[in-house]
Design an enzyme around this catalytic site. Structure first.
Site: not given
Lengths: 324, 368
Positions: A60, A82-84, A86, A129
């Site tokens: 990331e 992809q997710f918060d 991350f 997530h």
């Protein structure tokens, strides 16, 4: 007019942006052949090719960092986290470079980039997530931070974010990805700095954004059955904050409740409460109330609903302002 | 440059690296490679001249800091060959992404030394327009500029431009995650990047052996492209190797890692005290490898060095240092309200309001 989900509205916004602006690039983890884990980029690689819609290695920080390099080169990158939680490995690149590069280059380099981040809970997910990282980003000068609550807003705000010359953190309330709305597309972009009154009322203002707008509307509906008229404001933009719209609403209703999934402590609600207290000290009939999560790591899925704001908790807060 | 990003080349192995064959076991350009490269006396004299001027400017930077005119100075002594050799090896249309110590690169890219110095005087976070010099801003956040260079290089590839990108960093940067991520992205996307590690053997106080397991140059193999350790104090070696690596990148053959082994003769910055971690005896062997003395020797071997030339360069260096000082000291302090102007290209009304309030609160007379 078709009925589409927020996920599909975002997909259409990306498609239309890719079509209208040859400098737009869409990339991230699994956004290519898979179409994203939430399918927000579904079909885009097939339509626009592998040079404009591409998968990256799972890293990331560099996903954010190449947005800086691509923006210097004159591209308009739209990167997906992809997710918060991350997005945290990308935090240094976003705050130290993406947000500061325009200042650092004396305005020579525009960072016309969007970082899309699905955020928020209520989807029964495992750890990392379901978080609400907005406060981290709004505290960084140089970033614009927006979040839609409906498919229509998702389309209009994303189009505006991609076209804006500055870096935008685009927070997508993942629990609302499957919400539906009738829409005519393409639609014009929405302003990136305006809140929206989504339900008019006179007895108090509920201020919400992203995933909690629906909660606020449900609370207002329940209150109406009991004879109370509540106004609901959807912030849409978390940075900047549309204080004019907030102040005008609360000047009228004299009471305010701020609702977010993020912990109450130092959350968006803290800034709003401070501003309203400062600007409307003589007008407020009660202290501004805040409804949000506790100061704990995001809880396991089986108990998450106990921590998330719901209509009952919002109404209890409204009652506190009305009984003050 | 026609292969698409989607059709990324497999890098299971790369053919024998012809660039590696240009240097001997000591990382020095071989006589054969020197003949083949055919670097003219004029080019070598220009490299010498630029190194000598930058060394004088470096001394002036120290002087200015000691006189209280700079908040900080990060000495470059020992880096002249790596920075000048690499910067001059790049084509004018190529881009360079420097790290904070790459002062000589900025001078080679045509930035006025006095303007470049304003960064160290605390007048600005970025002293030049990157597009005017094809030169990114100095980056302090260690290693974070490396993936910027890779992103820019991916953009060059997407635009089907024959542009190579040089990125500078110290060996300390190679410990960061961003550095490794950037190396991997460069390998996966076959980005036209030349990674230049200016390995000066000290990350502030931590010596190379405690910073780098194995060798920096060997890291490249793990990312599917070649890496080479060279003698970073020999400007002709740096120039020739980086030029070849940039050519290779421009021809779509992907990234290359150059580890230029050198030494930091001075402190990390003027805020540092190297007597706490090393002795003069540690430094002394490296003085024998000094880049300017070696360039002089190479020019003498070619019969291309004269006392007149040396005097002329010294005079130009002196003149440049004085001009730098004058430009620096006459540079205006920015109006505090300007900080607001730079945040966004399209500032929200709320920020403009905050700016107006901020400016109004300043003492009368200090606001415009």
């Amino acid at each position: 007019m078709t009925t589409i989900t927020m996920g599909k509205a975002l997909n259409e916004a990306l498609r239309d942006a890719l079509r209208d602006d040859p400098r737009v690039l869409v990339y991230g983890e699994d956004v290519g052949r898979l179409g994203g884990v939430f399918r927000v980029t579904d079909g885009l690689r097939a339509e626009f090719g592998e040079e404009r819609v591409f998968d990256t290695p799972l890293a990331e920080s560099t996903i954010a960092a190449i947005a800086v390099g691509l923006a210097i080169k004159g591209f308009h990158p739209v990167a997906e986290m992809q997710f918060d939680a991350f997005s945290y490995p990308a935090f240094n690149q976003i705050t130290s470079n993406l947000a500061k590069y325009h200042t650092r280059t004396q305005g020579a380099c525009n960072m016309q980039a969007v970082i899309r981040i699905p955020y928020g809970g209520n989807i029964g997910a495992v750890e990392h997530h379901s978080e609400s990282p907005e406060t981290y980003y709004v505290h960084t000068a140089g970033l614009k931070v927006v979040t839609p609550s409906t498919p229509a807003d998702a389309y209009g705000l994303l189009r505006a974010a991609i076209a804006d010359p500055d870096p935008v953190i685009f927070l997508e309330p993942k629990a609302r990805y499957w919400s539906r709305q009738d829409l005519d597309l393409p639609a014009p972009p929405l302003p990136l700095d305006r809140a929206q009154i989504v339900r008019p009322g006179t007895d108090g203002t509920i201020i919400a954004y992203g995933p909690t707008v629906q909660v606020a509307l449900a609370a207002a509906e329940a209150a109406e059955a009991e004879g109370a008229s509540l106004e609901v404001v959807d912030l849409r933009s978390l940075s900047p904050l549309d204080l004019d719209t907030l102040s005008a609403s609360v000047r009228k209703t004299k009471r305010a409740v701020v609702v977010h999934e993020a912990p109450v402590f130092m959350g968006i609600g803290a800034e709003i409460a401070a501003r309203l207290m400062h600007d409307l000290f003589d007008v407020l009939a009660a202290p501004v109330e805040r409804v949000g999560s506790a100061t704990v790591p995001y809880p396991p899925a089986r108990v998450e609903k106990l921590f998330l704001p719901d209509a009952d908790r919002v109404l209890e807060a409204v009652d506190r302002t009305r009984q003050y | 440059m026609v292969d698409t990003l989607g059709a990324r080349a497999a890098h299971d192995s790369h053919p024998a690296d012809p660039i590696a064959a240009m240097v001997n076991a000591d990382g020095l350009l071989t006589a054969e490679a020197e003949r083949a490269a055919n670097i003219s006396d004029d080019v070598l004299r220009d490299l010498y001249r630029r190194m000598a001027i930058c060394r004088r400017l470096d001394q002036e930077g120290l002087n200015l800091q000691r006189q209280g005119e700079l908040g900080l100075w990060g000495p470059i002594a020992g880096h002249e060959a790596a920075q000048v050799g690499a910067a001059m090896a790049m084509a004018e249309t190529d881009w360079i992404f420097p790290y904070y110590r790459d002062f000589a690169m900025t001078i080679c890219r045509g930035v006025d030394p006095g303007i470049a110095m304003t960064w160290f005087r605390g007048l600005t976070h970025g002293a030049w327009n990157p597009y005017e010099h094809r030169l990114g801003p100095l980056i302090i956040s260690v290693g974070t500029q490396v993936p910027h260079a890779v992103g820019f290089a991916i953009g060059c590839k997407l635009d089907h431009e024959p542009t190579a990108v040089l990125v500078g960093f110290g060996e300390g940067s190679t410990s960061t995650g961003d550095w490794h991520e950037a190396m991997n992205f460069a390998g996966v996307f076959k980005a036209p990047v030349v990674f230049l590690c200016e390995n000066n053997q000290w990350a502030i106080s931590v010596p190379m052996r405690e910073q780098v397991a194995g060798r920096v140059a060997d890291r490249a193999a793990g990312y599917g492209f070649p890496g080479l350790r060279i003698d970073g104090s020999d400007v002709l070696t740096v120039y020739t190797v980086v030029r070849a690596a940039a050519d290779r990148a421009r021809h779509g053959e992907g990234p290359y890692l150059v580890e230029a082994l050198t030494y930091r003769f001075q402190a990390h910055t003027t805020s540092d005290d190297p007597t706490r971690y090393r002795t003069d005896a540690d430094v002394e062997p490296w003085r024998a490898k000094d880049s300017i003395a070696r360039a002089t020797a190479r020019l003498r071997d070619r019969g291309a060095f004269s006392d007149d030339f040396e005097r002329a360069v010294a005079a130009e260096a002196e003149e440049t240092a004085l001009a730098m000082r004058a430009t620096l000291l006459s540079a205006a302090t920015p109006h505090p309200g300007q900080a607001f102007d730079l945040v966004f290209a399209n500032p929200p009304a709320s920020l403009l309001r905050e700016q107006a309030e901020f400016v109004a609160e300043l003492e009368p007379g200090s606001a415009e």
